[in-house]
Design a protein around this motif. Sequence first.
Motif, PDB file in Angstrom:
ATOM      1  N   VAL A 487      -6.127 -10.591 -10.333  1.00 13.91           N
ATOM      2  CA  VAL A 487      -6.618  -9.064  -9.845  1.00 13.91           C
ATOM      3  C   VAL A 487      -6.427  -8.122 -10.174  1.00 13.91           C
ATOM      4  O   VAL A 487      -7.445  -6.687 -10.255  1.00 13.91           O
ATOM      5  N   ALA A 488      -5.165  -7.680 -10.583  1.00 10.75           N
ATOM      6  CA  ALA A 488      -4.392  -6.135 -11.132  1.00 10.75           C
ATOM      7  C   ALA A 488      -5.441  -6.557 -12.327  1.00 10.75           C
ATOM      8  O   ALA A 488      -5.549  -5.166 -12.867  1.00 10.75           O
ATOM      9  N   LYS A 489      -5.790  -7.017 -13.400  1.00 12.79           N
ATOM     10  CA  LYS A 489      -6.202  -6.752 -14.532  1.00 12.79           C
ATOM     11  C   LYS A 489      -7.620  -5.941 -14.415  1.00 12.79           C
ATOM     12  O   LYS A 489      -8.227  -5.065 -15.280  1.00 12.79           O
ATOM     13  N   ALA A 490      -8.421  -6.969 -13.438  1.00 15.53           N
ATOM     14  CA  ALA A 490      -9.612  -6.919 -13.076  1.00 15.53           C
ATOM     15  C   ALA A 490     -10.105  -5.328 -12.182  1.00 15.53           C
ATOM     16  O   ALA A 490     -11.610  -4.558 -12.453  1.00 15.53           O
ATOM     17  N   LEU A 491      -9.017  -4.352 -12.001  1.00 19.74           N
ATOM     18  CA  LEU A 491      -9.308  -3.182 -11.243  1.00 19.74           C
ATOM     19  C   LEU A 491      -8.613  -2.550 -12.376  1.00 19.74           C
ATOM     20  O   LEU A 491      -8.584  -1.501 -11.314  1.00 19.74           O
ATOM     21  N   GLY A 492      -7.468  -2.473 -13.155  1.00 15.54           N
ATOM     22  CA  GLY A 492      -7.334  -1.238 -13.939  1.00 15.54           C
ATOM     23  C   GLY A 492      -5.830  -0.932 -13.008  1.00 15.54           C
ATOM     24  O   GLY A 492      -5.368  -0.160 -13.605  1.00 15.54           O
ATOM     25  N   ILE A 493      -5.445  -2.025 -11.996  1.00 15.14           N
ATOM     26  CA  ILE A 493      -3.979  -1.530 -11.320  1.00 15.14           C
ATOM     27  C   ILE A 493      -2.576  -1.970 -12.756  1.00 15.14           C
ATOM     28  O   ILE A 493      -2.799  -3.149 -12.859  1.00 15.14           O
ATOM     29  N   PRO A 494      -2.027  -0.969 -12.722  1.00 17.43           N
ATOM     30  CA  PRO A 494      -0.355  -1.732 -13.996  1.00 17.43           C
ATOM     31  C   PRO A 494      -0.005  -2.500 -13.593  1.00 17.43           C
ATOM     32  O   PRO A 494       0.150  -3.468 -11.869  1.00 17.43           O
ATOM     33  N   LEU A 495       0.399  -3.794 -13.673  1.00 20.15           N
ATOM     34  CA  LEU A 495       1.098  -5.257 -13.704  1.00 20.15           C
ATOM     35  C   LEU A 495       2.375  -4.799 -13.680  1.00 20.15           C
ATOM     36  O   LEU A 495       2.587  -5.298 -12.811  1.00 20.15           O
ATOM     37  N   GLY A 496       3.084  -3.508 -13.733  1.00 18.61           N
ATOM     38  CA  GLY A 496       4.411  -3.439 -13.350  1.00 18.61           C
ATOM     39  C   GLY A 496       3.952  -3.084 -11.077  1.00 18.61           C
ATOM     40  O   GLY A 496       5.464  -2.746 -11.130  1.00 18.61           O
ATOM     41  N   GLN A 497       2.876  -2.909 -10.982  1.00 20.77           N
ATOM     42  CA  GLN A 497       2.040  -2.993  -9.732  1.00 20.77           C
ATOM     43  C   GLN A 497       2.301  -4.203  -8.680  1.00 20.77           C
ATOM     44  O   GLN A 497       1.466  -4.162  -7.554  1.00 20.77           O
ATOM     45  N   VAL A 498       2.441  -5.357  -9.703  1.00 25.77           N
ATOM     46  CA  VAL A 498       2.393  -6.632  -8.897  1.00 25.77           C
ATOM     47  C   VAL A 498       3.847  -7.098  -9.267  1.00 25.77           C
ATOM     48  O   VAL A 498       4.611  -6.755  -9.979  1.00 25.77           O
ATOM     49  N   GLU A 499       4.019  -7.554  -7.664  1.00 22.40           N
ATOM     50  CA  GLU A 499       4.914  -7.950  -7.383  1.00 22.40           C
ATOM     51  C   GLU A 499       5.406  -8.980  -6.398  1.00 22.40           C
ATOM     52  O   GLU A 499       4.425  -9.575  -5.656  1.00 22.40           O
ATOM     53  N   ARG A 500       6.283  -9.738  -6.911  1.00 24.57           N
ATOM     54  CA  ARG A 500       6.813 -10.772  -5.475  1.00 24.57           C
ATOM     55  C   ARG A 500       7.352 -10.499  -4.260  1.00 24.57           C
ATOM     56  O   ARG A 500       8.020  -9.458  -4.633  1.00 24.57           O
ATOM     57  N   SER A 501       6.566 -11.559  -3.704  1.00 28.14           N
ATOM     58  CA  SER A 501       7.438 -10.583  -1.788  1.00 28.14           C
ATOM     59  C   SER A 501       7.303 -12.318  -1.346  1.00 28.14           C
ATOM     60  O   SER A 501       5.976 -12.809  -1.217  1.00 28.14           O
ATOM     61  N   THR A 502       8.000 -12.419  -0.065  1.00 27.58           N
ATOM     62  CA  THR A 502       8.138 -13.204   0.950  1.00 27.58           C
ATOM     63  C   THR A 502       6.916 -12.903   2.137  1.00 27.58           C
ATOM     64  O   THR A 502       6.691 -13.738   3.419  1.00 27.58           O
ATOM     65  N   GLU A 503       7.146 -11.632   2.369  1.00 19.33           N
ATOM     66  CA  GLU A 503       6.444 -11.228   3.486  1.00 19.33           C
ATOM     67  C   GLU A 503       4.469 -11.378   2.988  1.00 19.33           C
ATOM     68  O   GLU A 503       4.467 -11.381   4.573  1.00 19.33           O
ATOM     69  N   VAL A 504       3.934 -12.405   2.455  1.00 19.00           N
ATOM     70  CA  VAL A 504       2.434 -12.712   1.874  1.00 19.00           C
ATOM     71  C   VAL A 504       3.043 -13.709   1.957  1.00 19.00           C
ATOM     72  O   VAL A 504       3.516 -14.893   1.233  1.00 19.00           O
ATOM     73  N   SER A 505       1.373 -15.018   2.309  1.00 17.35           N
ATOM     74  CA  SER A 505       2.021 -16.122   2.342  1.00 17.35           C
ATOM     75  C   SER A 505       0.096 -16.183   0.870  1.00 17.35           C
ATOM     76  O   SER A 505       0.247 -17.783   0.289  1.00 17.35           O
ATOM     77  N   GLY A 506       0.069 -15.200   0.009  1.00 13.68           N
ATOM     78  CA  GLY A 506      -0.832 -15.357  -1.153  1.00 13.68           C
ATOM     79  C   GLY A 506      -0.755 -14.383  -1.288  1.00 13.68           C
ATOM     80  O   GLY A 506      -0.471 -13.359  -1.439  1.00 13.68           O
TER      81      GLY A 506
END
Length: 554
Positions: A487-506
């Motif tokens: 998803v990040a690559k498709a929108l040009g968002i750096p992979l450093g702004q992809v993070e694991r979180s228990t606050e989301v369900s998907g």
Amino acid sequence: MVRSDVRGDGGRPRVEEPGERDGGPERPGDSSETDTDVKVPEQRGRKSGDGGGRGRAKAPSRPRRRRVLRWSATVLAVVILGTAGAGYLYYQHLNGNIKREKLNLGETKIAEPTPNAAGQTPLNILLIGSDARDTEENQKLGGARDTFDGPPLADVQMLLHLSADRTNMSVVSMPRDTLLDIPKCTDPDSGEVYGKLTHTMTNESLRRGGPGCTVATWQELTGIHIDHFMMVDFSGVVSMADAIGGVPVCVTDNVYSHTSDGKGSGLKLEEGTTYIKGKQALQWLRTRYGFEDGSDIARAKAQHQYMNAMVRELRENATITNPNKLRNLAEEATKALTVDEGLGTVTALYDLSTELRKVEPARITMTTMPYTYVGPRVVPKEGDAEKLFRLIREDIALDGKDKKKTTTEDATSDDPAAAKDEIGVLVLNGTMTSTLAPVAGRAHTVSRLLVEEGFTKSSSSTTTAVVEDKTVVRYPSAELEGDAQAVAKALGIPLGQVERSTEVSGVTLVVGADWREGTAYQAGQEDDTTPESADALNGADKKACMEVNPAFTW
């Protein structure tokens, strides 16, 4: 970001409005900061002699007996508690002294920041000075005899931020005269609901159910998760200042904070440096008439000078070894404070003091929220205030001494991504800032971009995340990491702004304040320097001296 609570333009003289008192809206019979019993204090500083120009701090004559000196009237209390270890019964007695209130009375929940690589998170504590006249002593110290036992105001508000790695500390003062929105708050005892207020003086928050409403107000304005609060009243300041023995403060000229109509704190000092304690310390912390332009901004600067000097004295002087003195200090400390339930034991306060003591004075930065005048009041300065809040949220040291982060290419996940049309994505609107409203329909717009990229299961929510500085993609478990990166690559968002979180369900994309418009995401380099308008003061600065208004010299 979806948050949860699970874990001046300066310069312009302040114009006093009719009906206003120093410390809040005027109350009948209020003598402002005046105490009619104030006497000219014993001066431990000395007049400047040959070669000593005005405005320069002179070497003070020190008190004969040194006692351990601690952090401000509130932080001081936690630092000294660890020295009292008088057995279980006495421990329980001290615990009984501590007053406790609910942490947050609002509805907005702000999640804790993401831990650093070492698993550490920063600590944010709201320090509140109450003007309560709920006891005879507080009435005598605060004046305003007709307001005995009336609802208090939060006349001093400071956010203390302790960095995740415990190497630095930042303090942000909010001027008492700040106009802002106060959220809906519910009194935990009576159940009374106080509706939302707009364009209201910030110190009104305390009388809307207690300190938890002041916490809620700060969180809504700044987007900063607040872990704890500590509140002290007039008598608490005096008792703790007496216990520490004296703190050096400096004025550029003789000063007497007193007006012909009886206003002023009563502070009377000679030019240069003087050690102050007890009632005199309270006068210093409350003085507005006499310093600079007579505004609440000048008062905050004086408070910063006092707190910095307190920290330095703590480290430079010997500790107490007399058991009786230790017992008295512990009594005064526990009686002085009202705290949230998470800090409501001697053990919790001692643990906090241990964390605070890790920071050297040179890594402490005192600031005032950047502001712009609106008549005689102020509002957060657009751009600068939000920048300061962002630095706190992102745990960036305000002294500019953080180690430079090395840029490395973010690694692509070993987890293979599913086909685009099989990846479910929820898009949320996190474009709100402390000064800007969220961009309406932004989540829907970005969700449509993903659909055009082949992510046909993308959907948006009308829920508005409170604050998200940078656009981020979150995922709940390792098997969805590859999907989130796709998803990040498709929108040009750096992979450093992809993070694991228990606050989301998907897989969840939060459109941040850095992408308020346009269809192409631009990752920019942010300016992480502290705004000049924050008027930063370093904790190791021993030359700080309050400028005296010529109308208040003697």
